[in-house]
Motif scaffolding. Structure first.
Motif, PDB file in Angstrom:
ATOM      1  N   VAL A 142       3.805  -8.011   3.319  1.00 26.83           N
ATOM      2  CA  VAL A 142       3.557  -7.236   2.107  1.00 26.83           C
ATOM      3  C   VAL A 142       2.361  -6.324   2.349  1.00 26.83           C
ATOM      4  CG1 VAL A 142       2.912  -7.295  -0.342  1.00 26.83           C
ATOM      5  CG2 VAL A 142       4.599  -8.916   0.554  1.00 26.83           C
ATOM      6  N   LEU A 143       2.571  -5.057   2.011  1.00 25.86           N
ATOM      7  CA  LEU A 143       1.512  -4.045   2.140  1.00 25.86           C
ATOM      8  C   LEU A 143       1.193  -3.530   0.754  1.00 25.86           C
ATOM      9  CD1 LEU A 143      -0.146  -1.861   3.796  1.00 25.86           C
ATOM     10  CD2 LEU A 143       1.927  -0.448   3.645  1.00 25.86           C
ATOM     11  N   PHE A 144      -0.086  -3.511   0.402  1.00 29.25           N
ATOM     12  CA  PHE A 144      -0.516  -2.843  -0.835  1.00 29.25           C
ATOM     13  C   PHE A 144      -1.308  -1.602  -0.465  1.00 29.25           C
ATOM     14  CE2 PHE A 144      -3.831  -1.828  -3.882  1.00 29.25           C
ATOM     15  CZ  PHE A 144      -3.044  -1.569  -4.991  1.00 29.25           C
ATOM     16  N   LEU A 145      -0.992  -0.512  -1.138  1.00 30.37           N
ATOM     17  CA  LEU A 145      -1.790   0.710  -1.021  1.00 30.37           C
ATOM     18  C   LEU A 145      -2.342   1.072  -2.385  1.00 30.37           C
ATOM     19  CD1 LEU A 145       0.586   3.012   1.093  1.00 30.37           C
ATOM     20  CD2 LEU A 145      -1.241   1.495   1.920  1.00 30.37           C
ATOM     21  N   GLY A 146      -3.642   1.280  -2.452  1.00 31.63           N
ATOM     22  CA  GLY A 146      -4.234   1.881  -3.639  1.00 31.63           C
ATOM     23  C   GLY A 146      -4.364   3.376  -3.381  1.00 31.63           C
ATOM     24  N   ARG A 194      -5.815 -20.366   1.533  1.00 33.56           N
ATOM     25  CA  ARG A 194      -4.870 -20.671   0.448  1.00 33.56           C
ATOM     26  C   ARG A 194      -3.417 -20.477   0.836  1.00 33.56           C
ATOM     27  NH1 ARG A 194      -9.506 -19.411  -1.782  1.00 33.56           N
ATOM     28  NH2 ARG A 194     -10.099 -20.123  -3.881  1.00 33.56           N
ATOM     29  N   TRP A 195      -3.143 -19.593   1.787  1.00 37.04           N
ATOM     30  CA  TRP A 195      -1.752 -19.316   2.186  1.00 37.04           C
ATOM     31  C   TRP A 195      -1.645 -19.341   3.708  1.00 37.04           C
ATOM     32  CZ3 TRP A 195      -4.025 -16.741  -1.952  1.00 37.04           C
ATOM     33  CH2 TRP A 195      -3.395 -16.939  -3.189  1.00 37.04           C
ATOM     34  N   PRO A 196      -0.438 -19.627   4.222  1.00 35.19           N
ATOM     35  CA  PRO A 196      -0.262 -19.693   5.691  1.00 35.19           C
ATOM     36  C   PRO A 196      -0.128 -18.290   6.283  1.00 35.19           C
ATOM     37  CG  PRO A 196       1.816 -20.169   4.587  1.00 35.19           C
ATOM     38  CD  PRO A 196       0.780 -20.006   3.487  1.00 35.19           C
ATOM     39  N   VAL A 197      -1.220 -17.558   6.233  1.00 33.52           N
ATOM     40  CA  VAL A 197      -1.222 -16.169   6.696  1.00 33.52           C
ATOM     41  C   VAL A 197      -1.039 -16.119   8.213  1.00 33.52           C
ATOM     42  CG1 VAL A 197      -2.688 -14.120   6.939  1.00 33.52           C
ATOM     43  CG2 VAL A 197      -2.647 -15.400   4.774  1.00 33.52           C
ATOM     44  N   GLY A 198      -0.096 -15.296   8.661  1.00 34.65           N
ATOM     45  CA  GLY A 198       0.033 -15.045  10.093  1.00 34.65           C
ATOM     46  C   GLY A 198      -1.080 -14.114  10.545  1.00 34.65           C
ATOM     47  N   GLU A 199      -1.140 -12.961   9.896  1.00 35.41           N
ATOM     48  CA  GLU A 199      -2.217 -12.010  10.169  1.00 35.41           C
ATOM     49  C   GLU A 199      -2.436 -11.186   8.905  1.00 35.41           C
ATOM     50  OE1 GLU A 199      -5.145 -11.130  11.265  1.00 35.41           O
ATOM     51  OE2 GLU A 199      -4.338 -11.662  13.241  1.00 35.41           O
ATOM     52  N   MET A 200      -3.638 -10.693   8.722  1.00 36.83           N
ATOM     53  CA  MET A 200      -3.889  -9.806   7.595  1.00 36.83           C
ATOM     54  C   MET A 200      -4.918  -8.752   7.978  1.00 36.83           C
ATOM     55  SD  MET A 200      -5.923 -12.256   4.873  1.00 36.83           S
ATOM     56  CE  MET A 200      -6.357 -10.937   3.727  1.00 36.83           C
ATOM     57  N   ALA A 201      -4.867  -7.640   7.246  1.00 37.44           N
ATOM     58  CA  ALA A 201      -5.761  -6.526   7.533  1.00 37.44           C
ATOM     59  C   ALA A 201      -6.114  -5.843   6.211  1.00 37.44           C
ATOM     60  CB  ALA A 201      -5.080  -5.532   8.472  1.00 37.44           C
ATOM     61  N   MET A 202      -7.393  -5.513   6.049  1.00 35.10           N
ATOM     62  CA  MET A 202      -7.872  -4.843   4.837  1.00 35.10           C
ATOM     63  C   MET A 202      -8.745  -3.675   5.262  1.00 35.10           C
ATOM     64  SD  MET A 202      -9.261  -8.309   2.897  1.00 35.10           S
ATOM     65  CE  MET A 202      -9.032  -7.642   1.258  1.00 35.10           C
ATOM     66  N   VAL A 203      -8.421  -2.504   4.772  1.00 34.85           N
ATOM     67  CA  VAL A 203      -9.224  -1.323   5.086  1.00 34.85           C
ATOM     68  C   VAL A 203      -9.532  -0.596   3.788  1.00 34.85           C
ATOM     69  CG1 VAL A 203      -9.320   0.875   6.308  1.00 34.85           C
ATOM     70  CG2 VAL A 203      -8.127  -1.065   7.326  1.00 34.85           C
ATOM     71  N   HIS A 204     -10.804  -0.215   3.623  1.00 34.35           N
ATOM     72  CA  HIS A 204     -11.171   0.596   2.460  1.00 34.35           C
ATOM     73  C   HIS A 204     -11.749   1.903   2.968  1.00 34.35           C
ATOM     74  CE1 HIS A 204     -12.421   1.830  -1.482  1.00 34.35           C
ATOM     75  NE2 HIS A 204     -12.050   0.679  -2.017  1.00 34.35           N
ATOM     76  N   ARG A 205     -11.314   2.983   2.349  1.00 33.11           N
ATOM     77  CA  ARG A 205     -11.819   4.283   2.747  1.00 33.11           C
ATOM     78  C   ARG A 205     -13.039   4.652   1.907  1.00 33.11           C
ATOM     79  NH1 ARG A 205      -8.398   9.853   3.013  1.00 33.11           N
ATOM     80  NH2 ARG A 205     -10.130  11.179   3.727  1.00 33.11           N
ATOM     81  N   LEU A 206     -13.938   5.449   2.492  1.00 36.53           N
ATOM     82  CA  LEU A 206     -15.145   5.923   1.814  1.00 36.53           C
ATOM     83  C   LEU A 206     -15.198   7.443   1.889  1.00 36.53           C
ATOM     84  CD1 LEU A 206     -17.656   3.304   3.278  1.00 36.53           C
ATOM     85  CD2 LEU A 206     -16.449   3.213   1.082  1.00 36.53           C
ATOM     86  N   VAL A 216      -4.812   7.565   0.082  1.00 40.18           N
ATOM     87  CA  VAL A 216      -4.897   6.102   0.082  1.00 40.18           C
ATOM     88  C   VAL A 216      -6.359   5.685   0.174  1.00 40.18           C
ATOM     89  CG1 VAL A 216      -4.277   3.996   1.319  1.00 40.18           C
ATOM     90  CG2 VAL A 216      -2.626   5.882   1.141  1.00 40.18           C
ATOM     91  N   SER A 217      -6.839   4.964  -0.844  1.00 39.52           N
ATOM     92  CA  SER A 217      -8.231   4.514  -0.841  1.00 39.52           C
ATOM     93  C   SER A 217      -8.377   3.132  -0.222  1.00 39.52           C
ATOM     94  CB  SER A 217      -8.787   4.500  -2.263  1.00 39.52           C
ATOM     95  OG  SER A 217      -7.958   3.735  -3.115  1.00 39.52           O
ATOM     96  N   VAL A 218      -7.349   2.307  -0.349  1.00 35.69           N
ATOM     97  CA  VAL A 218      -7.433   0.950   0.173  1.00 35.69           C
ATOM     98  C   VAL A 218      -6.051   0.496   0.609  1.00 35.69           C
ATOM     99  CG1 VAL A 218      -7.168  -0.082  -2.130  1.00 35.69           C
ATOM    100  CG2 VAL A 218      -8.294  -1.396  -0.335  1.00 35.69           C
ATOM    101  N   ALA A 219      -6.013  -0.274   1.689  1.00 33.30           N
ATOM    102  CA  ALA A 219      -4.746  -0.844   2.158  1.00 33.30           C
ATOM    103  C   ALA A 219      -4.980  -2.300   2.529  1.00 33.30           C
ATOM    104  CB  ALA A 219      -4.220  -0.078   3.365  1.00 33.30           C
ATOM    105  N   VAL A 220      -4.064  -3.152   2.082  1.00 37.94           N
ATOM    106  CA  VAL A 220      -4.103  -4.573   2.430  1.00 37.94           C
ATOM    107  C   VAL A 220      -2.718  -4.946   2.937  1.00 37.94           C
ATOM    108  CG1 VAL A 220      -4.437  -6.927   1.599  1.00 37.94           C
ATOM    109  CG2 VAL A 220      -5.809  -5.061   0.633  1.00 37.94           C
ATOM    110  N   ALA A 221      -2.644  -5.462   4.156  1.00 35.35           N
ATOM    111  CA  ALA A 221      -1.366  -5.883   4.734  1.00 35.35           C
ATOM    112  C   ALA A 221      -1.458  -7.350   5.117  1.00 35.35           C
ATOM    113  CB  ALA A 221      -1.028  -5.047   5.964  1.00 35.35           C
ATOM    114  N   VAL A 222      -0.433  -8.117   4.756  1.00 32.80           N
ATOM    115  CA  VAL A 222      -0.428  -9.567   5.004  1.00 32.80           C
ATOM    116  C   VAL A 222       0.958  -9.981   5.495  1.00 32.80           C
ATOM    117  CG1 VAL A 222      -0.716 -11.856   3.980  1.00 32.80           C
ATOM    118  CG2 VAL A 222      -2.086  -9.939   3.126  1.00 32.80           C
TER     119      VAL A 222
END
Lengths: 81, 139, 139, 81
Positions: free
Chosen positions: B27-31, B68-80, B88-94
């Motif tokens: 699951v990827l979230f983009l703000g 809390r969850w059996p995460v394989g890999e995750m990545a969080m990036v916030h732009r400034l 895209v200001s923020v992306a979270v991929a899990v």
């Protein structure tokens, strides 16, 4: 001791500075620092009530003693994302 | 993986980074920067961080999510910096073994990021005025 | 936008398609081929559809999702044919004004797709045997 | 009438055919078709109990009358995604 405090976002706009400095007695707490800031920079008083203070890269409790030469930051309510 | 960046976020690279053979759900979230805030027209946002603490809190958010969850890999990036409408200001991929976990973990991570991480945005309104956004009662 | 395809899914293009200036949240779900199903090792999956009805049910799923959330745009693609471990079998991308809506709408869409759409997968096990997957009691 | 039924997934493997044909009386229902299929293709009987039938590109109720020359499909439990 002099305590330098980094300012961000509206706090910086309210003072026109990205860092301010206030005089604190030795063994002053974060609560003392908060009062000293409000007194020295009245423009910050309102936002300060809603802001956190970070000391040495961690959110600080009000009772924490501010160590000498600590890195201190005033953090208004966050709005990232 | 957590990162603050002034460059555009390459969310495809981020998504590729989290894919894992034992994880069936990603699951990827983009703000992204909205053109309206309430009924006011925005032309751009400026994002600012207290970088060292922001990265620390992002890392803590990653650790909390993995606990809390059996995460394989995750990545969080916030732009400034300055972002235009639609960027895209923020992306979270899990990635997780199953999809329910991946949705919940991604949702938790972005919710915590928005709550905890010292990053602020300034609205640049169409009328030329600006406002830092500090949720809660006005000061 | 809904589509069945035998080609690899370009989920970045899909995500770009759903971004909208009034939508601050985009959620992408990818289903990928897992190397394990329970404790059995899979080497590949074969996906088959009843195409006309599958596309109709995907379109209904899109309509149902739009009726429940303020979707800006959404896209659902399912791949067919032989897929290796790690390949993307399905992608659902949704944009909404706010992130909670985008998460819920994307989750709903993939849940409905998996429940309703006439697509089947065949496990190709490491030992050379194969099994069509038909959830429920064995026949 | 003869009713042709498309088969998918395990149903195709069980019969070795991607389409089968069964004789139905005029005005036969989907339930009648189901019985005729189970009788003509016993290998399908178990899976058929858990399968849906589609008529002219829509899931069909058991009471629906099968129209002449309808496109009919036997749909085992789905596993896409």
């Amino acid at each position: 001791m002099q305590c330098r405090v980094k300012l961000f976002a509206r706090a910086r706009d309210l003072t026109g500075a990205d860092e301010v400095s206030v005089a604190l007695p030795d063994a002053a707490t974060v609560a003392d620092l908060r009062r000293a800031l409000a007194s020295a920079y009245p423009a910050l008083a309102g936002l300060l009530k809603r802001s956190a203070l970070a000391v040495n890269n961690e959110f600080a409790d009000e009772t924490l003693k501010v160590p000498p030469a600590a890195e201190v930051a005033l953090l208004p309510p966050v709005s990232g994302g | 993986m957590i990162r603050l960046t002034h460059d555009p976020i390459d969310y495809s690279a981020l998504t590729e980074q989290v894919r894992r053979p034992h994880c069936g759900g990603v699951v990827l979230f983009l703000g992204t920067v909205r053109d309206l805030t309430g009924d006011r027209v925005t032309v751009a946002l400026d994002y600012e961080a207290y970088p060292a603490l922001a990265e620390k809190k992002m890392a803590e958010t990653e650790a909390d999510t993995r606990a809390r969850w059996p995460v394989g890999e995750m990545a969080m990036v916030h732009r400034l910096g300055r972002l235009d409408i639609g960027e895209v200001s923020v992306a979270v991929a899990v990635s997780c073994p199953h999809r329910a976990e991946a949705f919940e973990a991604c949702r938790y991570a972005i919710d915590r990021l928005k709550e905890l991480v010292p990053i602020w945005k300034k609205e640049n309104w169409a009328d030329g005025s600006t406002d830092w956004v500090h949720p809660g009662s006005p000061s």
